[in-house]
Design an enzyme around this catalytic site. Sequence first.
Site, PDB file in Angstrom:
ATOM      1  N   ASP A 188       0.810  -1.230   0.000  1.00 27.01           N
ATOM      2  CA  ASP A 188       0.000   0.000   0.000  1.00 27.01           C
ATOM      3  C   ASP A 188       0.844   1.282   0.000  1.00 27.01           C
TER       4      ASP A 188
ATOM      5  N   CYS B 227     -16.205 -15.117 -11.981  1.00 25.12           N
ATOM      6  CA  CYS B 227     -17.453 -15.150 -11.221  1.00 25.12           C
ATOM      7  C   CYS B 227     -18.598 -15.813 -11.986  1.00 25.12           C
TER       8      CYS B 227
ATOM      9  N   CYS C  12     -22.672 -15.168 -11.485  1.00 20.90           N
ATOM     10  CA  CYS C  12     -22.983 -14.719 -10.115  1.00 20.90           C
ATOM     11  C   CYS C  12     -22.884 -13.197 -10.007  1.00 20.90           C
TER      12      CYS C  12
ATOM     13  N   CYS D  18     -22.621 -10.066  -4.996  1.00 20.46           N
ATOM     14  CA  CYS D  18     -22.004  -8.894  -4.360  1.00 20.46           C
ATOM     15  C   CYS D  18     -22.661  -7.605  -4.827  1.00 20.46           C
TER      16      CYS D  18
ATOM     17  N   CYS E  72     -24.598  -5.104  -1.940  1.00 20.10           N
ATOM     18  CA  CYS E  72     -24.001  -3.853  -1.447  1.00 20.10           C
ATOM     19  C   CYS E  72     -25.111  -2.856  -1.088  1.00 20.10           C
TER      20      CYS E  72
ATOM     21  N   CYS F 218     -18.733   3.480  -1.195  1.00 20.41           N
ATOM     22  CA  CYS F 218     -18.346   2.239  -0.504  1.00 20.41           C
ATOM     23  C   CYS F 218     -18.225   2.489   1.005  1.00 20.41           C
TER      24      CYS F 218
ATOM     25  N   CYS G 240     -15.898  -2.612   5.740  1.00 20.07           N
ATOM     26  CA  CYS G 240     -17.112  -3.385   5.430  1.00 20.07           C
ATOM     27  C   CYS G 240     -16.682  -4.646   4.689  1.00 20.07           C
TER      28      CYS G 240
ATOM     29  N   CYS H 224     -19.495  -7.342   0.539  1.00 17.64           N
ATOM     30  CA  CYS H 224     -19.309  -7.884  -0.821  1.00 17.64           C
ATOM     31  C   CYS H 224     -18.403  -9.112  -0.810  1.00 17.64           C
TER      32      CYS H 224
ATOM     33  N   CYS I 260     -19.812 -13.667  -1.071  1.00 20.55           N
ATOM     34  CA  CYS I 260     -19.113 -14.324  -2.187  1.00 20.55           C
ATOM     35  C   CYS I 260     -18.996 -15.832  -1.939  1.00 20.55           C
TER      36      CYS I 260
HETATM   37  C1  B12 Z   1      -7.690   2.608  -2.661  1.00 22.35           C
HETATM   38  C2  B12 Z   1      -7.949   1.258  -2.046  1.00 22.35           C
HETATM   39  C3  B12 Z   1      -9.220   1.018  -1.527  1.00 22.35           C
HETATM   40  C4  B12 Z   1     -10.405   1.941  -1.780  1.00 22.35           C
HETATM   41  C5  B12 Z   1     -10.932   1.669  -3.224  1.00 22.35           C
HETATM   42  C6  B12 Z   1     -11.120   0.162  -3.503  1.00 22.35           C
HETATM   43  C7  B12 Z   1     -11.137  -0.213  -4.968  1.00 22.35           C
HETATM   44  N1  B12 Z   1     -11.869  -1.263  -5.288  1.00 22.35           N
HETATM   45  O1  B12 Z   1     -10.503   0.432  -5.767  1.00 22.35           O
HETATM   46  C8  B12 Z   1     -11.377   1.529  -0.649  1.00 22.35           C
HETATM   47  C9  B12 Z   1     -11.128   2.423   0.568  1.00 22.35           C
HETATM   48  C10 B12 Z   1     -12.872   1.590  -0.991  1.00 22.35           C
HETATM   49  C11 B12 Z   1     -10.881   0.124  -0.354  1.00 22.35           C
HETATM   50  C12 B12 Z   1     -11.674  -0.853   0.207  1.00 22.35           C
HETATM   51  C13 B12 Z   1     -11.221  -2.127   0.473  1.00 22.35           C
HETATM   52  N2  B12 Z   1      -9.972  -2.589   0.411  1.00 22.35           N
HETATM   53 CO1  B12 Z   1      -8.534  -1.581  -0.415  1.00 22.35          CO
HETATM   54  N3  B12 Z   1      -7.092  -0.826  -1.338  1.00 22.35           N
HETATM   55  C14 B12 Z   1      -6.933   0.273  -1.989  1.00 22.35           C
HETATM   56  C15 B12 Z   1      -5.527   0.353  -2.612  1.00 22.35           C
HETATM   57  C16 B12 Z   1      -4.645   1.247  -1.732  1.00 22.35           C
HETATM   58  C17 B12 Z   1      -5.524   0.854  -4.081  1.00 22.35           C
HETATM   59  C18 B12 Z   1      -6.582   0.157  -4.965  1.00 22.35           C
HETATM   60  C19 B12 Z   1      -6.730   0.822  -6.306  1.00 22.35           C
HETATM   61  O2  B12 Z   1      -5.765   1.136  -6.963  1.00 22.35           O
HETATM   62  N4  B12 Z   1      -7.982   1.028  -6.732  1.00 22.35           N
HETATM   63  C20 B12 Z   1      -8.284   1.554  -8.032  1.00 22.35           C
HETATM   64  C21 B12 Z   1      -9.110   0.518  -8.791  1.00 22.35           C
HETATM   65  C22 B12 Z   1      -9.519   1.021 -10.190  1.00 22.35           C
HETATM   66  O3  B12 Z   1      -8.271  -0.559  -8.972  1.00 22.35           O
HETATM   67  P1  B12 Z   1      -8.783  -2.056  -8.839  1.00 22.35           P
HETATM   68  O4  B12 Z   1      -9.907  -2.124  -7.863  1.00 22.35           O
HETATM   69  O5  B12 Z   1      -7.601  -2.902  -8.599  1.00 22.35           O
HETATM   70  O6  B12 Z   1      -9.435  -2.180 -10.283  1.00 22.35           O
HETATM   71  C23 B12 Z   1      -8.891  -2.931 -11.328  1.00 22.35           C
HETATM   72  C24 B12 Z   1      -9.955  -3.860 -11.882  1.00 22.35           C
HETATM   73  O7  B12 Z   1     -11.200  -3.252 -11.738  1.00 22.35           O
HETATM   74  C25 B12 Z   1      -9.478  -4.015 -13.312  1.00 22.35           C
HETATM   75  N5  B12 Z   1     -10.587  -4.076 -14.235  1.00 22.35           N
HETATM   76  C26 B12 Z   1     -11.242  -3.036 -14.756  1.00 22.35           C
HETATM   77  N6  B12 Z   1     -12.197  -3.470 -15.591  1.00 22.35           N
HETATM   78  C27 B12 Z   1     -12.136  -4.819 -15.600  1.00 22.35           C
HETATM   79  C28 B12 Z   1     -12.879  -5.745 -16.267  1.00 22.35           C
HETATM   80  C29 B12 Z   1     -12.588  -7.107 -16.097  1.00 22.35           C
HETATM   81  C30 B12 Z   1     -13.400  -8.091 -16.830  1.00 22.35           C
HETATM   82  C31 B12 Z   1     -11.527  -7.501 -15.222  1.00 22.35           C
HETATM   83  C32 B12 Z   1     -11.207  -8.932 -15.040  1.00 22.35           C
HETATM   84  C33 B12 Z   1     -10.788  -6.542 -14.522  1.00 22.35           C
HETATM   85  C34 B12 Z   1     -11.095  -5.206 -14.727  1.00 22.35           C
HETATM   86  O8  B12 Z   1      -8.677  -2.895 -13.651  1.00 22.35           O
HETATM   87  C35 B12 Z   1      -8.570  -2.032 -12.525  1.00 22.35           C
HETATM   88  C36 B12 Z   1      -7.191  -1.403 -12.481  1.00 22.35           C
HETATM   89  O9  B12 Z   1      -6.165  -2.329 -12.192  1.00 22.35           O
HETATM   90  C37 B12 Z   1      -5.088  -1.153  -2.572  1.00 22.35           C
HETATM   91  C38 B12 Z   1      -3.594  -1.407  -2.378  1.00 22.35           C
HETATM   92  C39 B12 Z   1      -2.841  -1.215  -3.690  1.00 22.35           C
HETATM   93  N7  B12 Z   1      -1.748  -0.501  -3.610  1.00 22.35           N
HETATM   94  O10 B12 Z   1      -3.255  -1.706  -4.723  1.00 22.35           O
HETATM   95  C40 B12 Z   1      -5.913  -1.716  -1.385  1.00 22.35           C
HETATM   96  C41 B12 Z   1      -6.472  -3.132  -1.509  1.00 22.35           C
HETATM   97  C42 B12 Z   1      -7.051  -3.277  -2.890  1.00 22.35           C
HETATM   98  N8  B12 Z   1      -7.545  -3.165  -0.538  1.00 22.35           N
HETATM   99  C43 B12 Z   1      -7.659  -4.272   0.062  1.00 22.35           C
HETATM  100  C44 B12 Z   1      -8.700  -4.581   0.997  1.00 22.35           C
HETATM  101  C45 B12 Z   1      -8.486  -5.778   1.890  1.00 22.35           C
HETATM  102  C46 B12 Z   1      -9.851  -3.790   1.040  1.00 22.35           C
HETATM  103  C47 B12 Z   1     -11.174  -4.119   1.741  1.00 22.35           C
HETATM  104  C48 B12 Z   1     -11.561  -5.584   1.685  1.00 22.35           C
HETATM  105  C49 B12 Z   1     -11.108  -3.607   3.208  1.00 22.35           C
HETATM  106  C50 B12 Z   1     -12.419  -3.679   3.950  1.00 22.35           C
HETATM  107  N9  B12 Z   1     -12.911  -4.855   4.302  1.00 22.35           N
HETATM  108  O11 B12 Z   1     -13.014  -2.678   4.256  1.00 22.35           O
HETATM  109  C51 B12 Z   1     -12.155  -3.213   0.946  1.00 22.35           C
HETATM  110  C52 B12 Z   1     -12.716  -3.947  -0.281  1.00 22.35           C
HETATM  111  C53 B12 Z   1     -13.645  -3.090  -1.083  1.00 22.35           C
HETATM  112  C54 B12 Z   1     -13.675  -3.514  -2.554  1.00 22.35           C
HETATM  113  N10 B12 Z   1     -14.757  -4.179  -2.941  1.00 22.35           N
HETATM  114  O12 B12 Z   1     -12.728  -3.248  -3.257  1.00 22.35           O
HETATM  115  C55 B12 Z   1      -6.638  -5.286  -0.403  1.00 22.35           C
HETATM  116  C56 B12 Z   1      -7.341  -6.266  -1.364  1.00 22.35           C
HETATM  117  C57 B12 Z   1      -6.874  -7.691  -1.286  1.00 22.35           C
HETATM  118  C58 B12 Z   1      -7.632  -8.562  -2.264  1.00 22.35           C
HETATM  119  N11 B12 Z   1      -7.673  -9.854  -2.000  1.00 22.35           N
HETATM  120  O13 B12 Z   1      -8.198  -8.083  -3.238  1.00 22.35           O
HETATM  121  C59 B12 Z   1      -5.562  -4.350  -1.065  1.00 22.35           C
HETATM  122  C60 B12 Z   1      -4.818  -4.953  -2.244  1.00 22.35           C
HETATM  123  C61 B12 Z   1      -4.582  -3.946   0.065  1.00 22.35           C
HETATM  124  C62 B12 Z   1      -3.563  -5.029   0.384  1.00 22.35           C
HETATM  125  N12 B12 Z   1      -2.299  -4.666   0.396  1.00 22.35           N
HETATM  126  O14 B12 Z   1      -3.863  -6.163   0.593  1.00 22.35           O
HETATM  127  N13 B12 Z   1      -9.607  -0.048  -0.774  1.00 22.35           N
END
Ligand code: B12
Length: 352
Positions: free
Chosen positions: A123, A177, A180, A183, A187, A203, A230, A233, A237
């Site tokens: 992170d 998924c 399904c 999630c 939410c 969120c 939270c 979601c 799952c």
């Molecule tokens: C900012 C952040 C948050 C934000 C935004 C979350 C989000 N979904 O973006 C908030 C505060 C809401 C959050 C919440 C949570 N987080 Co957080 N968060 C982060 C952080 C710091 C950055 C994530 C990020 O870059 N988000 C931007 C979005 C766009 O990126 P993305 O979700 O990865 O999206 C990708 C996909 O959507 C993909 N994509 C887009 N279109 C499509 C289409 C298809 C078909 C496919 C396959 C993919 C795809 O491309 C995107 C870009 O890579 C990371 C750590 C890190 N450095 O990565 C931890 C991280 C993601 N979080 C984590 C955790 C544990 C959580 C929570 C579970 C905590 C909780 N229980 O409250 C929740 C889960 C909520 C959720 N459903 O995501 C873990 C996830 C572990 C895992 N197994 O996934 C991480 C990796 C931290 C860690 N070091 O472990 N988080």
Amino acid sequence: MSEWIKAYARALGFDLVGTAPAQSPPHAESFLHWLAQGYAGAMEYLQRTAHLRVNPAELLPDARSAVVVGLNYAPAELPDTDYRIARYALGDDYHQIIREKLETLLGAIQAVAPDVRGRACVDSAPVLERDLAWLAGLGWYGKNTCLINTHRGSYFFLGVLLLTLELEYDAPAEGGCGTCRLCLDACPTGALTEPYVLDARKCISYLTIELRDTIPERYRAPMGEWLFGCDICQEVCPFNRPRAHQPLRARPTHEPRFQPRALPRLYDILTMDEAEFTERFRGSAIKRTKWRGLIRNALIVAGNKGDPALRPLIERYCQHEDPILRETAHWALARLTAQAEDNGCLTGNNDA
Ligand code: B12
């Protein structure tokens, strides 16, 4: 070397480990698009460091590979509390624990290959961890945007060790998924606007942890009893539910520091001052929301619980010098009153 590194990482306690080239993550474009839509809300650090997130080589010059690790945080049992806390925050803060292990791994690699440079990222360093983790075969993107491992579900943290060392690479993870959409339907704030897309501004995790401001009123009742983070979601799952033929699924963490800490009751949180907060949550992820954030969240949970015993505590904050706490307390009081009236109607006890 690749196999040796993976074996060493497993010996350090990591549940999952894989390797990927330190290239621009495959979904970098989606990330930039997500930012452009404003879905990151007040998390301006994501915007500020976007160029690094889409290009890991900028974090470590001459980076060649990424060793990506996963560490299970699922507790054996949920603690007995009168509110909800996301599982990831029940034990000690994961950042330090994972970084320590990754630095030990780097030290071991450098002991046999002294010229190799590396950088541990959890992170703190701007890396698209889920994207690299998918590439390294740890899991696939779920519609809830979490990285899901077919055999282990999604209750695991990710960490990345960038190295200037060329390795053999794993294949991206397969799975998905299917049809399904539990999630998306579960939410309560509609934060999953479409499969794989999370509007962080809606969120509960973002609202209760990252947002420093007042929580918009329309999300307060749907927050229910979630005080910090939270898991809805993830709880719905199917990949997080135990299955007889998949013994790893939902198996509890073996990291002692992730065992749930003793938690105060909601009453104790609402009477806690800043000094007590600092003391109580030292070394816990919960400190991220700061005292004011936790009290703000606790007032909302108190309002949602409808427990009249909490009324005097809520009332105290109605005069608080902090405008956010004051306003939230007034809302909580109104909600408590409305719920008491509803209950009165339901039980027929509405003489007043
Ligand atoms: C900012 C952040 C948050 C934000 C935004 C979350 C989000 N979904 O973006 C908030 C505060 C809401 C959050 C919440 C949570 N987080 Co957080 N968060 C982060 C952080 C710091 C950055 C994530 C990020 O870059 N988000 C931007 C979005 C766009 O990126 P993305 O979700 O990865 O999206 C990708 C996909 O959507 C993909 N994509 C887009 N279109 C499509 C289409 C298809 C078909 C496919 C396959 C993919 C795809 O491309 C995107 C870009 O890579 C990371 C750590 C890190 N450095 O990565 C931890 C991280 C993601 N979080 C984590 C955790 C544990 C959580 C929570 C579970 C905590 C909780 N229980 O409250 C929740 C889960 C909520 C959720 N459903 O995501 C873990 C996830 C572990 C895992 N197994 O996934 C991480 C990796 C931290 C860690 N070091 O472990 N988080």
